[in-house]
Design an enzyme around this catalytic site. Structure first.
Site, short mmCIF file in Angstrom:
data_model
loop_
_atom_site.label_atom_id
_atom_site.label_comp_id
_atom_site.label_asym_id
_atom_site.label_seq_id
_atom_site.Cartn_x
_atom_site.Cartn_y
_atom_site.Cartn_z
N ARG A 167 0.85 -1.27 0.08
CA ARG A 167 -0.04 0.24 -0.08
C ARG A 167 0.88 1.34 0.00
O ARG A 167 2.19 1.17 0.83
CB ARG A 167 -0.69 0.03 1.49
CG ARG A 167 -2.16 -0.97 1.17
CD ARG A 167 -3.21 -0.50 0.08
NE ARG A 167 -4.39 -1.75 0.11
CZ ARG A 167 -4.42 -2.60 -0.76
NH1 ARG A 167 -3.29 -2.82 -1.72
NH2 ARG A 167 -5.51 -3.20 -0.77
N HIS A 203 -1.51 -0.19 -9.83
CA HIS A 203 -2.10 -1.10 -9.06
C HIS A 203 -2.34 -2.36 -9.83
O HIS A 203 -3.57 -2.85 -9.79
CB HIS A 203 -3.41 -0.43 -8.46
CG HIS A 203 -3.43 -1.11 -7.01
ND1 HIS A 203 -3.87 -0.55 -5.68
CD2 HIS A 203 -3.59 -2.48 -6.55
CE1 HIS A 203 -4.09 -1.49 -4.85
NE2 HIS A 203 -3.81 -2.42 -5.47
P1 NAP Z 1 -0.98 -11.30 5.35
O1 NAP Z 1 -1.40 -12.64 5.02
O2 NAP Z 1 -2.14 -10.61 6.54
O3 NAP Z 1 0.45 -11.10 5.67
C1 NAP Z 1 0.94 -9.82 6.19
C2 NAP Z 1 2.28 -10.05 6.63
O4 NAP Z 1 2.86 -8.93 7.10
C3 NAP Z 1 2.58 -11.37 8.00
O5 NAP Z 1 3.57 -11.88 7.66
C4 NAP Z 1 2.78 -10.14 9.06
O6 NAP Z 1 3.43 -11.00 10.31
C5 NAP Z 1 3.48 -8.90 8.60
N1 NAP Z 1 3.11 -7.94 9.43
C6 NAP Z 1 1.92 -6.95 9.68
N2 NAP Z 1 2.19 -6.11 10.37
C7 NAP Z 1 3.75 -6.39 10.69
C8 NAP Z 1 4.34 -5.46 11.67
N3 NAP Z 1 3.85 -4.27 12.28
N4 NAP Z 1 5.62 -5.83 11.68
C9 NAP Z 1 5.99 -6.70 11.08
N5 NAP Z 1 5.34 -7.70 10.12
C10 NAP Z 1 3.91 -7.39 10.03
O7 NAP Z 1 -1.31 -10.57 3.97
P2 NAP Z 1 -1.20 -10.67 2.57
O8 NAP Z 1 -2.45 -11.29 2.12
O9 NAP Z 1 0.15 -11.21 2.23
O10 NAP Z 1 -1.48 -9.34 1.90
C11 NAP Z 1 -0.37 -8.22 2.14
C12 NAP Z 1 -0.81 -6.97 1.57
O11 NAP Z 1 -0.68 -6.87 0.31
C13 NAP Z 1 -2.28 -6.67 1.71
O12 NAP Z 1 -2.47 -5.96 3.12
C14 NAP Z 1 -2.53 -5.70 0.63
O13 NAP Z 1 -2.59 -4.33 1.22
C15 NAP Z 1 -1.52 -5.84 -0.55
N6 NAP Z 1 -1.90 -6.24 -1.67
C16 NAP Z 1 -1.94 -5.66 -2.95
C17 NAP Z 1 -2.27 -6.01 -4.01
C18 NAP Z 1 -1.71 -5.36 -5.12
O14 NAP Z 1 -2.27 -5.66 -6.51
N7 NAP Z 1 -0.74 -4.31 -5.39
C19 NAP Z 1 -2.91 -7.03 -4.20
C20 NAP Z 1 -3.22 -7.83 -2.94
C21 NAP Z 1 -2.87 -7.52 -1.66
P3 NAP Z 1 2.72 -12.23 10.90
O15 NAP Z 1 2.92 -13.37 9.83
O16 NAP Z 1 3.73 -12.60 12.16
O17 NAP Z 1 1.33 -11.99 11.38
#
Ligand code: NAP
Length: 311
Positions: A226, A274
Site C-alpha cells: 500500500r 495497481h
Molecule cells: P497477510 O497474510 O495478512 O500477511 C501480512 C504479513 O505482514 C504477515 O507476515 C505479518 O506478520 C506481517 N506484518 C504485519 N504487520 C507487521 C508489523 N507491524 N511488523 C512486522 N510484520 C508485520 O497479508 P497478505 O495477504 O500477504 O497481503 C499483504 C498486503 O498486500 C495486503 O494487506 C494488501 O495491502 C497488499 N495487496 C496488494 C495487491 C496489489 O495488487 N498491489 C494485491 C493484494 C494485496 P505475521 O505473519 O507475524 O502476522
C-alpha cells in the site's frame, strides 16, 4: 438473498453477481439496493467490495462480511467499532499472481533493465558486471499469504531471500527475521527490498528517511503493498541522493496517481497502476463459495481480521 455491498460501478457489480451466481447457482445474490427493509433487518452475511459504511450500518443483524479484496485497511479504518467480523480474500491464485509479479520485477531490477533502457536512449554501449541471482539479496517485508509465496518463488529462481514478519517464522531456504532488530538486519542486507505488508497503524510510513537509510547504497525498492507504507518524500530524497537506484511502485497514497506527481517523470521510478495482483473473479468466487460452505456446515465464521492488530 445475499447482498453485494459495494461502491463499484453497477456494471462491475453486475459482473460480480454473475460470477457469484455461476459459482453458486443454488444461492441467490443481489445488489444491496435491491434488499427490502425486512431483508435488511435480518441479513447476517454480506459480500463486500469498497462498501459504503452507511450501507453496512443498515444491516443490524450482520454477523460477518466476506471481502472480495485481500487488503481491507480502508474497511478497518472506516469501521473500527464493527460488530461483525471481516473476512478478507485469501486466495491461493492471488498469491501465485503476486509471486509472479514479484519475480518479474525482481528480475527487472536484478538484470539492470532500467539501466540498459537509459543507456539505449543515450546510444551508450556500457556493460555492467554480471551478478548471479544467488549473490542478489532480496528482502521481503511481510511473510503472509503473499510474502511467503513470493519468497518461495524467488528461492526457486536462485535468489538469496530474507523475510520479515511480526511473529517468528520458519520457511525453508528463507532467512526469517522478526522484531525491530530483525527489520534492521533485513534492511541492511537487502539489495532489492519488496514490501508486502498490510497497511496498519504500525506499518504506516514504516519506510521513511531513517529506515530507507539502512538499505545498502544502490539498493532498489518494490512496493506492491500500500502507498502509505512508504513516506514518499523520504523515498524521493533517497532516489535523488542516489542512495536508492530504482523504485518499482504499484501502489500510491492517492490512486490514480495525480498527473502532476513527479514519480511519473523520474527515470529511476517505474509507475504501475495497481496491477501486481488483481483479484480474479472466478477464483475469488470459489474462495467465497468455500467460506460460505464452511460456515453453513460448521457454524464457524472463517478466519477473520484481527481488528486490534489491524490485519
Ligand atoms: P497477510 O497474510 O495478512 O500477511 C501480512 C504479513 O505482514 C504477515 O507476515 C505479518 O506478520 C506481517 N506484518 C504485519 N504487520 C507487521 C508489523 N507491524 N511488523 C512486522 N510484520 C508485520 O497479508 P497478505 O495477504 O500477504 O497481503 C499483504 C498486503 O498486500 C495486503 O494487506 C494488501 O495491502 C497488499 N495487496 C496488494 C495487491 C496489489 O495488487 N498491489 C494485491 C493484494 C494485496 P505475521 O505473519 O507475524 O502476522
Amino acid at each position: 438473498m445475499i447482498p453485494l455491498v459495494s461502491t463499484l460501478t453497477v456494471e462491475e457489480q453486475q459482473a460480480w453477481l454473475a460470477s457469484l451466481s455461476k459459482q453458486m447457482p443454488e444461492r441467490s445474490f443481489g445488489l444491496f439496493s435491491e434488499l427490502s427493509q425486512t431483508q435488511k433487518s435480518t441479513c447476517e452475511f454480506a459480500i463486500v467490495a469498497n462498501p459504503d459504511p452507511n450501507d453496512l450500518a443498515d444491516l443490524p443483524k450482520l454477523k460477518w462480511v466476506q471481502s472480495l479484496w485481500a487488503g481491507v485497511e480502508r474497511m478497518i479504518a472506516e469501521l473500527p467499532e464493527a460488530s461483525f467480523k471481516i473476512v478478507r480474500l485469501v486466495d491461493p491464485h492471488l498469491a501465485e499472481t503476486m509471486s509472479e509479479a514479484v519475480l518479474a520485477w525482481t528480475l527487472f531490477l536484478h538484470r539492470d533493465m532500467p539501466y540498459y533502457a537509459r543507456q539505449q536512449s543515450q546510444a551508450t554501449w556500457q556493460p555492467r558486471p554480471m551478478v548471479r541471482a544467488c549473490e542478489r539479496r532480496v528482502g521481503i517485508l511481510g511473510l503472509g499469504e503473499l510474502g511467503k509465496a513470493s519468497a518461495l518463488r524467488l528461492v526457486e529462481n536462485g535468489f538469496s531471500v530474507s523475510g520479515w514478519s511480526r511473529q517468528a517464522k520458519q520457511i525453508s531456504d528463507v532467512t526469517c527475521l522478526h522484531g525491530e532488530q530483525g527489520m534492521q538486519q533485513l534492511l541492511e542486507s537487502s539489495d532489492i527490498l519488496v514490501c508486502l505488508l498490510p497497511l496498519t497503524t504500525a506499518t504506516h510510513f514504516l519506510l521513511n528517511e531513517q529506515t530507507l537509510s539502512l538499505l545498502p547504497a544502490g539498493a532498489s525498492l518494490i512496493n506492491f503493498a500500500r502507498g502509505a507504507v512508504v513516506d514518499d518524500s523520504a523515498l524521493k530524497s533517497k532516489l535523488d541522493q542516489g542512495h536508492l537506484s530504482h523504485a518499482v511502485l504499484d501502489v500510491f497514497q492517492q490512486e490514480p496517481l495525480a498527473s502532476d506527481n513527479d514519480y511519473w517523470q523520474r527515470h529511476n521510478v517505474t509507475v504501475l497502476p495497481h496491477i501486481s495482483a488483481p483479484t480474479h473473479r472466478g477464483s475469488a468466487c470459489q474462495v467465497v463459495a468455500k467460506n460460505l460452505e464452511y460456515y453453513q456446515h460448521t457454524g464457524q465464521i472463517p478466519t477473520a481480521v484481527d481488528m486490534t492488530r489491524g490485519y
